[in-house]
Design a protein around this motif. Structure first.
Motif, PDB file in Angstrom:
ATOM      1  N   PHE A  27       0.823  -1.203   0.000  1.00 13.26           N
ATOM      2  CA  PHE A  27       0.000   0.000   0.000  1.00 13.26           C
ATOM      3  C   PHE A  27       0.867   1.267   0.000  1.00 13.26           C
ATOM      4  O   PHE A  27       1.846   1.372   0.742  1.00 13.26           O
ATOM      5  N   LYS A  28       0.499   2.216  -0.847  1.00 15.30           N
ATOM      6  CA  LYS A  28       1.231   3.479  -0.937  1.00 15.30           C
ATOM      7  C   LYS A  28       0.546   4.533  -0.091  1.00 15.30           C
ATOM      8  O   LYS A  28      -0.625   4.835  -0.284  1.00 15.30           O
ATOM      9  N   TRP A  29       1.296   5.088   0.859  1.00 18.10           N
ATOM     10  CA  TRP A  29       0.744   6.109   1.745  1.00 18.10           C
ATOM     11  C   TRP A  29       0.612   7.436   0.992  1.00 18.10           C
ATOM     12  O   TRP A  29       1.244   7.643  -0.043  1.00 18.10           O
ATOM     13  N   PRO A  30      -0.198   8.366   1.514  1.00 20.81           N
ATOM     14  CA  PRO A  30      -0.342   9.675   0.854  1.00 20.81           C
ATOM     15  C   PRO A  30       0.985  10.411   0.645  1.00 20.81           C
ATOM     16  O   PRO A  30       1.133  11.156  -0.322  1.00 20.81           O
ATOM     17  N   ASP A  31       1.950  10.199   1.543  1.00 20.80           N
ATOM     18  CA  ASP A  31       3.237  10.900   1.394  1.00 20.80           C
ATOM     19  C   ASP A  31       4.229  10.114   0.532  1.00 20.80           C
ATOM     20  O   ASP A  31       5.400  10.487   0.415  1.00 20.80           O
ATOM     21  N   GLY A  32       3.766   8.994  -0.060  1.00 19.17           N
ATOM     22  CA  GLY A  32       4.614   8.246  -0.986  1.00 19.17           C
ATOM     23  C   GLY A  32       5.348   7.079  -0.389  1.00 19.17           C
ATOM     24  O   GLY A  32       5.947   6.274  -1.113  1.00 19.17           O
ATOM     25  N   ARG A  33       5.329   6.938   0.934  1.00 23.66           N
ATOM     26  CA  ARG A  33       6.040   5.831   1.572  1.00 23.66           C
ATOM     27  C   ARG A  33       5.251   4.527   1.467  1.00 23.66           C
ATOM     28  O   ARG A  33       4.081   4.504   1.096  1.00 23.66           O
ATOM     29  N   SER A  34       5.908   3.441   1.821  1.00 22.18           N
ATOM     30  CA  SER A  34       5.277   2.129   1.809  1.00 22.18           C
ATOM     31  C   SER A  34       6.059   1.226   2.742  1.00 22.18           C
ATOM     32  O   SER A  34       7.246   1.449   3.013  1.00 22.18           O
ATOM     33  N   PHE A  35       5.397   0.180   3.250  1.00 17.33           N
ATOM     34  CA  PHE A  35       6.114  -0.804   4.048  1.00 17.33           C
ATOM     35  C   PHE A  35       7.083  -1.613   3.187  1.00 17.33           C
ATOM     36  O   PHE A  35       8.048  -2.165   3.691  1.00 17.33           O
ATOM     37  N   CYS A  36       6.796  -1.716   1.896  1.00 19.17           N
ATOM     38  CA  CYS A  36       7.657  -2.493   1.006  1.00 19.17           C
ATOM     39  C   CYS A  36       8.880  -1.667   0.609  1.00 19.17           C
ATOM     40  O   CYS A  36       8.741  -0.572   0.049  1.00 19.17           O
ATOM     41  N   PRO A  37      10.083  -2.178   0.848  1.00 14.06           N
ATOM     42  CA  PRO A  37      11.287  -1.395   0.547  1.00 14.06           C
ATOM     43  C   PRO A  37      11.592  -1.286  -0.949  1.00 14.06           C
ATOM     44  O   PRO A  37      12.432  -0.486  -1.339  1.00 14.06           O
ATOM     45  N   VAL A  38      10.923  -2.107  -1.779  1.00 13.02           N
ATOM     46  CA  VAL A  38      11.213  -2.081  -3.218  1.00 13.02           C
ATOM     47  C   VAL A  38       9.980  -1.730  -4.047  1.00 13.02           C
ATOM     48  O   VAL A  38       9.928  -1.998  -5.245  1.00 13.02           O
TER      49      VAL A  38
END
Length: 286
Positions: free
Chosen positions: A261-272
């Motif tokens: 899942f992509k967060w609103p600020d662009g981050r994600s739990f997935c490193p790749v």
């Protein structure tokens, strides 16, 4: 790999953190081996392109601090942060076991309430690989135990009875984990190495994506919070009838691959996530 500091974390916080390391060719960490082969392969292929922020490592750093405290338990009968290595054909496996005391391996984690229920398979696989390496060192291992410090435990759930019946009474829980035979451990090791060394990239499994099942929230009128969230429509309907909830309606919440899942600020739990060729396909299905 490039590190950013978007949230201006103090150098006092960043300096003690462990810098991410590129996966080695032909050499696997235990935690890598039980995780997604595709994530590891994409790290190797795109290491110089990946961008991570120091804020993404805050939770892992808290766990590292907790592990460091366990070193006071080191004595003649107890090994703490014990590093072990073994081989599987031409490949190497290595890992650091939190604690070996007598014939028992302990794995310490700082996690959220419900961790053992959600990640029982993962911690079982991890500790059994440690047990295999310990057995190959000549140690007799007869027990595996998971020790979980619950970082989001809320005393109000107990004091005011707000929590479910199985809510832990203290901010800590433990569980005896299944110990496999050495033959089963070796077979699991060989199967995981085969997956990680296969040439083709394949989508992560639902478990590796942290795929959640659909749920059904019992809502009332215009209230923003659910009265109860249940696993099936039938359970939700029965809850409404049994509790005679006024102006009730059921909100279906679809499952989600939380890791992707992509967060609103662009981050994600997935490193790749930024270089994953399967993300668009998965999002289209959700």
């Amino acid at each position: 790999m490039h590190m950013t500091n978007r949230y201006n974390l103090s150098p006092l916080i960043i300096k003690p953190m462990e810098v991410p390391v590129r996966p080695e060719d032909g050499r696997f960490r235990v935690t890598e081996l039980i995780d997604s082969p595709t994530v590891r392969k994409l790290k190797q292929l795109h290491w110089d392109e990946l961008v991570w922020d120091w804020s993404e490592f805050l939770e892992a750093d808290m766990g590292t601090g907790y592990h460091a405290r366990m070193e006071v338990n080191q004595d003649a009968n107890t090994l703490v942060e014990h590093h072990m290595e073994t081989t599987c054909g031409k490949y190497a496996l290595h890992g650091t076991c939190d604690c070996i005391q007598g014939d028992t391996i302990y794995d310490h984690k700082s996690a959220k309430v419900g961790y053992l229920k959600l990640h029982f398979d993962g911690i079982t696989q991890q500790t059994n690989l440690y047990a295999l390496m310990a057995r190959r060192e000549g140690r007799a291992i007869n027990h595996l135990v998971g020790l979980i410090r619950l970082k989001n435990w809320d005393w109000k759930m107990i004091a005011f009875g707000h929590g479910p019946n199985d809510y832990p009474p203290i901010a800590y829980e433990s569980a005896e984990l299944p110990l496999w035979s050495e033959a089963q451990q070796t077979q699991f090791l060989e199967e995981r190495v085969a997956l990680h060394t296969a040439k083709d990239l394949v989508p992560c499994t639902p478990a590796e994506r942290w795929k959640t099942a659909p749920s059904y929230a019992v809502m009332s009128g215009g209230q923003p919070r659910a009265k109860r969230v249940l696993s099936t429509q039938e359970e939700a309907d029965r809850y409404v009838q049994e509790n005679r909830i006024k102006d009730a309606w059921i909100q279906e919440r679809p499952g989600c691959s939380l890791r992707c899942f992509k967060w609103p600020d662009g981050r994600s739990f997935c490193p790749v996530r930024a270089v994953c060729p399967f993300v668009d396909l998965l999002e289209a299905k959700q």
